[in-house]
Design an enzyme around this catalytic site. Structure first.
Site, PDB file in Angstrom:
ATOM      1  N   ARG A  12       0.701  -1.353   0.086  1.00 26.77           N
ATOM      2  CA  ARG A  12       0.090   0.028  -0.175  1.00 26.77           C
ATOM      3  C   ARG A  12       0.789   1.261   0.043  1.00 26.77           C
ATOM      4  O   ARG A  12       2.183   1.218   0.596  1.00 26.77           O
ATOM      5  CB  ARG A  12      -0.752   0.130   1.237  1.00 26.77           C
ATOM      6  CG  ARG A  12      -1.763  -1.138   1.364  1.00 26.77           C
ATOM      7  CD  ARG A  12      -3.162  -0.812   2.145  1.00 26.77           C
ATOM      8  NE  ARG A  12      -2.462  -0.839   3.750  1.00 26.77           N
ATOM      9  CZ  ARG A  12      -2.899   0.147   4.492  1.00 26.77           C
ATOM     10  NH1 ARG A  12      -3.901   1.134   4.080  1.00 26.77           N
ATOM     11  NH2 ARG A  12      -2.419   0.133   5.686  1.00 26.77           N
ATOM     12  N   GLY A  13       0.219   2.206  -0.525  1.00 31.80           N
ATOM     13  CA  GLY A  13       1.082   3.637  -0.358  1.00 31.80           C
ATOM     14  C   GLY A  13       2.301   3.673  -1.042  1.00 31.80           C
ATOM     15  O   GLY A  13       2.619   3.278  -1.915  1.00 31.80           O
ATOM     16  N   ALA A  83       7.939   0.271   6.089  1.00 30.94           N
ATOM     17  CA  ALA A  83       6.936  -0.082   6.882  1.00 30.94           C
ATOM     18  C   ALA A  83       6.673   1.031   8.025  1.00 30.94           C
ATOM     19  O   ALA A  83       7.730   0.913   8.866  1.00 30.94           O
ATOM     20  CB  ALA A  83       6.747  -1.268   7.676  1.00 30.94           C
ATOM     21  N   ILE A  85       3.991   3.501  10.885  1.00 23.31           N
ATOM     22  CA  ILE A  85       2.581   3.919  11.381  1.00 23.31           C
ATOM     23  C   ILE A  85       2.928   5.384  12.050  1.00 23.31           C
ATOM     24  O   ILE A  85       3.958   5.700  12.185  1.00 23.31           O
ATOM     25  CB  ILE A  85       2.291   3.030  12.464  1.00 23.31           C
ATOM     26  CG1 ILE A  85       3.098   2.846  13.533  1.00 23.31           C
ATOM     27  CG2 ILE A  85       1.819   1.662  11.745  1.00 23.31           C
ATOM     28  CD1 ILE A  85       2.262   2.322  14.905  1.00 23.31           C
ATOM     29  N   THR A  86       1.655   5.969  12.151  1.00 24.01           N
ATOM     30  CA  THR A  86       1.628   7.206  12.994  1.00 24.01           C
ATOM     31  C   THR A  86       0.711   6.887  14.109  1.00 24.01           C
ATOM     32  O   THR A  86      -0.426   6.288  14.062  1.00 24.01           O
ATOM     33  CB  THR A  86       0.998   8.570  12.027  1.00 24.01           C
ATOM     34  OG1 THR A  86      -0.150   8.181  11.428  1.00 24.01           O
ATOM     35  CG2 THR A  86       2.220   8.716  10.934  1.00 24.01           C
ATOM     36  N   ASP A  88      -0.358  10.019  16.060  1.00 26.96           N
ATOM     37  CA  ASP A  88       0.012  11.471  16.383  1.00 26.96           C
ATOM     38  C   ASP A  88      -0.878  12.134  17.561  1.00 26.96           C
ATOM     39  O   ASP A  88      -2.120  11.712  17.724  1.00 26.96           O
ATOM     40  CB  ASP A  88      -0.578  12.306  14.976  1.00 26.96           C
ATOM     41  CG  ASP A  88       0.266  12.260  14.016  1.00 26.96           C
ATOM     42  OD1 ASP A  88       1.325  11.210  14.050  1.00 26.96           O
ATOM     43  OD2 ASP A  88       0.046  12.770  12.698  1.00 26.96           O
ATOM     44  N   TYR A 147       6.818   9.605  16.341  1.00 24.68           N
ATOM     45  CA  TYR A 147       7.194   9.403  14.719  1.00 24.68           C
ATOM     46  C   TYR A 147       8.561  10.278  14.498  1.00 24.68           C
ATOM     47  O   TYR A 147       9.403   9.595  13.817  1.00 24.68           O
ATOM     48  CB  TYR A 147       6.081   9.823  13.856  1.00 24.68           C
ATOM     49  CG  TYR A 147       6.023   9.776  12.376  1.00 24.68           C
ATOM     50  CD1 TYR A 147       5.557   8.487  11.971  1.00 24.68           C
ATOM     51  CD2 TYR A 147       6.584  10.776  11.582  1.00 24.68           C
ATOM     52  CE1 TYR A 147       5.678   8.424  10.456  1.00 24.68           C
ATOM     53  CE2 TYR A 147       6.658  10.622  10.456  1.00 24.68           C
ATOM     54  CZ  TYR A 147       6.280   9.271   9.483  1.00 24.68           C
ATOM     55  OH  TYR A 147       6.220   8.937   8.159  1.00 24.68           O
ATOM     56  N   GLY A 178       8.559  14.117   1.784  1.00 26.71           N
ATOM     57  CA  GLY A 178       7.894  15.068   2.347  1.00 26.71           C
ATOM     58  C   GLY A 178       6.441  14.548   2.467  1.00 26.71           C
ATOM     59  O   GLY A 178       6.285  13.463   2.621  1.00 26.71           O
ATOM     60  N   ILE A 180       3.254  13.033   1.407  1.00 25.84           N
ATOM     61  CA  ILE A 180       2.817  12.326  -0.028  1.00 25.84           C
ATOM     62  C   ILE A 180       1.436  12.000  -0.191  1.00 25.84           C
ATOM     63  O   ILE A 180       1.083  11.730   1.153  1.00 25.84           O
ATOM     64  CB  ILE A 180       4.030  11.076  -0.189  1.00 25.84           C
ATOM     65  CG1 ILE A 180       5.114  11.611  -0.070  1.00 25.84           C
ATOM     66  CG2 ILE A 180       3.593  10.480  -1.449  1.00 25.84           C
ATOM     67  CD1 ILE A 180       6.019  12.302  -1.066  1.00 25.84           C
TER      68      ILE A 180
END
Ligand code: CAA
Length: 240
Positions: A12-13, A83, A85-86, A88, A147, A178, A180
């Protein structure tokens, strides 16, 4: 380039774009994912790239998963630790769990991904280690103490691995994307995202393929003397 490449978070991504680009460049690609079976199945059906499910935060699972990849495709010559994750939250609201989850996946996950393939790369005198860091590891970011710490840590990892691997024909480099256009960035509240885009001189989010092309260069035989470096691809948002 006909090499075996492992891309974590590769279905993904940004990771999916990297997997596809390395495949287009002639690599045999293995893409890992942590939990989204549906997305992984769709990705495999679309690309023919084999996906493997394990949690990069767990060393034993990573080691066993990589052994399976090597049994299927051959020794891993290119490893892309992507791989991430965030979780936040402003620091005063960040829980120890939010801190630990991000450290375990984004930072320890890099150790768990690279460590099992490192001895083979040393023996064969060839390897490409590429770690996907972030602009936010370079500059810090409101609500991302966890992060940003991991993404800054990535730079320490590649700069150290570069020195250890250089004589064995192994390079280790980072790419700092940056903002995306991926699900991760789309999860940022719209107002905040718009204000972030306003701070990007390019005036837009980056495309996953723009990061994939940076990775492909670092993975290529042409990049043998590029070692311990960081490619920043952020639309001029930040210079380091
Ligand atoms: N700079 C300064 N202040 C900020 C800010 C920023 N970037 N973002 C939010 N704030 C302020 C708000 O204006 C608000 O202030 P007031 O209380 O005075 O109104 C306050 O911080 C937010 O406080 P809340 O209690 O409402 O915050 P919250 O607990 O609801 O958390 C948030 C909201 C998690 C911070 C949310 O705004 C958010 O997700 N922000 C985006 C963080 C970010 O950029 N993450 C990057 C994700 S993409 C990625 O990580 C990929 C990559 O590598 C680039």
């Amino acid at each position: 380039m006909s090499r075996v490449a492992l891309v974590t978070g590769g279905s993904r991504g940004i990771g999916a774009a990297i997997s596809k680009k390395l495949q287009a460049d002639g690599c045999s690609v293995a893409a890992t994912y942590a939990g989204n079976d549906e997305a992984a199945a769709a990705f495999s059906a679309e690309t023919g790239i084999k996906t493997y499910k394990w949690n990069v935060a767990d060393y034993d699972s990573s080691k066993a998963g990589i052994a399976q990849v090597e049994a299927d495709l051959g020794p891993v010559e290119i490893v892309v630790a992507n791989a991430g994750i965030t979780r936040d939250a402003p620091f005063h609201k960040m829980s120890p769990e939010q801190w630990q989850q991000v450290i375990d996946t984004n930072l320890t996950g890099v150790f768990n991904t690279v460590h099992p393939v490192w001895p083979g790369m040393r023996e064969r005198k060839f390897g490409r280690v590429i770690v996907i860091s972030s602009v936010n590891g370079q500059k810090g970011q409101f609500a991302q103490v966890n992060y940003a710490a991991t993404k800054a840590g990535d730079l320490g990892i590649v700069r150290s691995l570069a020195q250890e691997g250089a004589r064995a024909g192994i390079t280790a480099n980072a790419v700092c994307p940056g903002y995306i256009a991926t699900e991760m960035v789309m999860a940022v509240p719209e107002k905040v995202r718009e204000s972030i885009i306003g701070m990007i001189p390019a005036g837009r989010l980056g495309e996953p393929e723009e990061i994939a092309r940076c990775v492909a260069f670092l993975a290529s035989d042409d990049a043998g003397f590029v070692n311990g470096s960081t490619i920043s691809a952020n639309g001029a948002q930040f210079f380091s």
